[in-house]
Design a protein around this motif. Structure first.
Motif, PDB file in Angstrom:
ATOM      1  N   GLU A   1      -3.476  11.113   5.113  1.00  0.00           N
ATOM      2  CA  GLU A   1      -4.357  10.552   6.136  1.00  0.00           C
ATOM      3  C   GLU A   1      -3.738  10.654   7.534  1.00  0.00           C
TER       4      GLU A   1
ATOM      5  N   ARG B   1      -1.403   8.175   1.770  1.00  0.00           N
ATOM      6  CA  ARG B   1      -1.317   7.651   3.150  1.00  0.00           C
ATOM      7  C   ARG B   1      -0.814   8.738   4.103  1.00  0.00           C
TER       8      ARG B   1
ATOM      9  N   THR C   1       0.809  -1.222   0.000  1.00  0.00           N
ATOM     10  CA  THR C   1       0.000   0.000   0.000  1.00  0.00           C
ATOM     11  C   THR C   1       0.840   1.270   0.000  1.00  0.00           C
ATOM     12  N   TRP C   2       2.143   1.133   0.153  1.00  0.00           N
ATOM     13  CA  TRP C   2       3.060   2.277   0.145  1.00  0.00           C
ATOM     14  C   TRP C   2       4.048   2.141  -1.013  1.00  0.00           C
TER      15      TRP C   2
END
Length: 78
Positions: free
Chosen positions: A76, A73, A63-64
């Motif tokens: 967030e 990210r 996800t990174w």
């Protein structure tokens, strides 16, 4: 300099390649621009330069993996 530009600058510094400033969907792990050691340095630089603490337990390569995903990210977490 806006937030995304700052994030891209940090990524480019750690990866030692400005390509991440242009190719925002580039998988930086598959491209060989980031390894385990550089990942830790990236998280340290996010805290030092952006004031955003990213616990290593929050960092998932799936996800990174792109500049866009990293920026999202961090947005967030800030």
């Amino acid at each position: 300099m806006d937030f995304k530009e700052k994030v891209l600058q940090v990524i480019a510094e750690v990866c030692e390649d400005d390509v991440v400033k242009e190719e925002h969907d580039l998988d930086i792990f598959e491209a060989g621009l980031l390894d385990s050691f550089a990942t830790v340095e990236l998280l340290v630089q996010f805290e030092e330069q952006l004031g955003i603490n990213v616990p290593i337990t929050e960092f998932d390569r799936d996800t990174w993996n792109t500049p866009n995903a990293i920026t999202d990210r961090l947005n967030e977490l800030k």
